[in-house]
Scaffold this active site. Structure first.
Site, mmCIF file in Angstrom:
data_model
loop_
_atom_site.group_PDB
_atom_site.id
_atom_site.type_symbol
_atom_site.label_atom_id
_atom_site.label_comp_id
_atom_site.label_asym_id
_atom_site.label_seq_id
_atom_site.Cartn_x
_atom_site.Cartn_y
_atom_site.Cartn_z
ATOM 1 N N SER A 139 0.741 -1.191 0.006
ATOM 2 C CA SER A 139 -0.064 0.100 -0.032
ATOM 3 C C SER A 139 0.849 1.192 0.071
ATOM 4 C CB SER A 139 -0.998 0.198 1.212
ATOM 5 O OG SER A 139 -1.956 0.812 1.060
ATOM 6 N N HIS A 158 -7.505 -6.098 0.516
ATOM 7 C CA HIS A 158 -6.250 -5.146 0.610
ATOM 8 C C HIS A 158 -5.079 -5.718 1.161
ATOM 9 C CE1 HIS A 158 -4.400 -1.416 -0.153
ATOM 10 N NE2 HIS A 158 -4.330 -1.250 1.262
#
Length: 285
Positions: A113, A261
């Protein structure tokens, strides 16, 4: 005049911590993984990667855990510069920098991320400024700067994210909690505990602002590039991830893992296997 931070200041040796807890003896690693965590997270985010044959180090950003009292870094570049100096000061760094040391432990720089941006900058600085060879650059769950965000889900389009960035705005904490809950990866005990949440949100907001301001790719490295995402992660699409391609002049490979995620904790051995295979000399994309 710049100063080099001690390696222990912003590099946390997660493998050594694990050995101390278990009373285990040290074993020569097959791989060294330098992990850059996502926004709001600390070096311990990568603890799940620890295995007897893998040396895992986490980059500790300022403003959390052992560095809680330090002000947040102003930019992705500042985080990478500090981490690069710490890596150069590490006891194993001279072996990585030695030309022709084929038997040395391969160094993988891994970022997830927001940490993907830090990892790209870090790998570039290690190669071009510190003379340290990176065997693999692995970037996960982050759209490259300049690429279009995924409609309705990316950092530039999520209403709750934007509403939660300003801590003085009405309902900012509640908006940030909604965003974190949809993203996954934050324990519910933290999201439901106002005191714990108050400790975490300043670092998270600072990281997110730095991530959003990051607008250009660093000088490319010669290491292979591995691009990673969860199959159900709606914050980044394959095209946005593929836009990282210019950060490497080496071969590019892609892997997807079941999940959203934050998919890797459930697939540790598969991830480590992919990192080892892609870091192997002569591996082609």
């Amino acid at each position: 005049m710049s100063t080099r931070p001690a390696a222990g200041r912003c590099l946390v040796d997660l493998s050594a911590q694990d050995r101390l807890r278990r009373g285990a003896s040290e074993r020569a690693p097959r791989l060294r993984v330098l992990g850059c965590p996502p926004a709001g997270a600390a070096a311990g985010y990568w603890r799940f990667l620890v295995r007897e044959d893998v040396h895992v180090l986490g980059v500790q950003y300022p403003g959390r855990e052992s560095r809680f009292r330090e002000p947040a870094a102003p930019s992705i570049e500042a985080l990478a510069a500090e981490a690069a100096a710490a890596v150069a000061a590490a006891p194993w760094a001279p072996a990585v920098a030695s030309p022709g040391a084929a038997a040395d432990v391969p160094l993988v720089v891994l970022g997830h991320s927001m940490g993907a941006a830090v990892a790209a900058e870090l790998a570039s600085r290690l190669e071009h400024r510190e003379g340290i060879r990176v065997a693999l650059l692995a970037l996960s769950a982050k759209t490259a700067p300049g690429a279009a965000e995924v409609a309705g889900a990316g950092a530039g389009t999520d209403e709750d994210l934007w509403a939660g960035l300003d801590p003085q705005a009405p309902g900012a904490d509640e908006a940030m909690v909604r965003w974190l809950r949809r993203l996954g990866g934050t324990p519910e005990a933290v999201l439901e505990h106002p005191e714990l949440l108050a400790l975490q949100l300043p670092a998270l907001r600072a990281d997110l602002r730095a991530s959003m301001a990051y607008g250009r790719l660093p000088a490319p490295v010669g290491a292979p590039l591995l691009l990673l995402r969860g199959t159900e992660d709606d914050t980044v699409d394959p095209a946005g991830l593929d836009a990282w391609r210019p950060v490497s002049t080496g071969p590019v490979q892609r892997r997807e893992y079941p999940g959203g995620h934050h998919p890797f904790a459930d697939h540790r051995d598969r991830l480590l296997g992919d990192l080892m295979a892609c870091a192997a000399p002569g591996r082609s994309g």
